[in-house]
Enzyme design. Sequence first.
Site, short mmCIF file in Angstrom:
data_model
loop_
_atom_site.label_atom_id
_atom_site.label_comp_id
_atom_site.label_asym_id
_atom_site.label_seq_id
_atom_site.Cartn_x
_atom_site.Cartn_y
_atom_site.Cartn_z
N CYS A 217 0.82 -1.20 0.00
CA CYS A 217 0.00 0.00 0.00
C CYS A 217 0.87 1.26 0.00
CB CYS A 217 -0.98 -0.01 1.17
SG CYS A 217 -2.30 1.22 1.00
N ASP B 243 -3.47 1.42 10.00
CA ASP B 243 -4.72 2.19 10.12
C ASP B 243 -5.20 2.15 11.55
OD1 ASP B 243 -4.81 1.92 7.06
OD2 ASP B 243 -6.43 3.29 7.61
C1 RUB Z 1 -3.94 3.22 3.51
C2 RUB Z 1 -3.17 2.25 4.34
C3 RUB Z 1 -1.89 2.74 4.95
C4 RUB Z 1 -2.19 3.29 6.36
C5 RUB Z 1 -1.01 4.04 6.96
O1 RUB Z 1 -5.23 2.77 3.16
O2 RUB Z 1 -3.56 1.13 4.56
O3 RUB Z 1 -0.96 1.71 5.09
O4 RUB Z 1 -3.29 4.17 6.31
O5 RUB Z 1 -0.70 5.17 6.17
P1 RUB Z 1 -6.17 3.71 2.28
P2 RUB Z 1 0.04 6.45 6.81
O6 RUB Z 1 -5.42 4.05 1.03
O7 RUB Z 1 -7.39 2.86 2.02
O8 RUB Z 1 -6.50 4.94 3.10
O9 RUB Z 1 1.34 5.94 7.36
O10 RUB Z 1 0.22 7.37 5.63
O11 RUB Z 1 -0.84 7.01 7.86
#
Ligand code: RUB
Length: 309
Positions: free
Chosen positions: A124, A193
Amino acid sequence: MQSISTTAKKIRTMEIRGAGAIARAAASALKEHALSLKTNSLSDFNREMEKAAQILLKTRPTAVSLPNAVRFVMRCHGDTVEEVRASIVSSADEFVKRSEKAVEQIGKIGAKRVRDGDIIMTHCNSTAAISIMATAFKQGKNIRVIATESRPMMQGHITIQQLNDAGIPTTLIVDSAMRYHMQDVDLAIVGADAIGVNGCLVNKIGTSQLALAAHEARVNLLVAAETFKFSPRTIFGELIEIEERSPDEVLDTKTRKSLKNVVVRNPAFDVTPPEYIDLICTEVGAIPPEMAYTIIRDYLGWELEELGV
Ligand code: RUB
């Protein structure tokens, strides 16, 4: 309501995405909303703010950073509209500042776990996980990254763009090639998340598969997570809701309608058990998943008080 409805729409449609960015956007929208309210009545002001908070909270259910940010900002004090407004503005600014600083700090702490020559797999698009990789690279560590596409929304494309811009040699793979490539990998790094009180990780669908493959290949899994990604409500046995998004993201409506016997499912996140996690890298230190409770108690204690503990 302009700032609130615009931000809510952007979060819902994923124009603003990633747990940290969602939280910062929500805090900023609440600040803008507080500044725009014209009333002199404290109860009207509070009611309007609460309505705005509820709209933001309903945008996406999984990233706990969102309710944590909203409650942090809404914990305002004051006896007059002006006092409460000032309190909301300063809390929102503080949240955004702290959260940006946390990403930087996680980069510094996490980079210590990256060795020169490491091949890192990520899934991701996580700002916190990229902060670790970019910091290690800036320190002169000669790393390479394998990034997954992250279907159906292809956040992996954002990741490869960011890694490319940082000058980090990167390979893009399809999600199903995770296990195939794991044999070449030295370290897996993902974002979060949400983290439950038992240290489980909720992150983009496919993260638990990556964790399984890493475990099998004896590759360490590092999670990059700000303290506001920890979920205080899990202390009361609440489960973290897994968002199920539209099947249109997976297969177009016309094709789906033509396939009378087919159902398309699209869960956006999954749960990785703590046994598969080696370290959670937060801005206050790198901890084993077993210490999740301590983080919630020490850094989200205000939230526990509000929940009546
Ligand atoms: C994003 C996702 C990321 C976390 C952490 O999912 O799973 O790994 O949110 O991201 P989506 P960060 O694209 O569905 O929002 O470290 O940028 O907070």
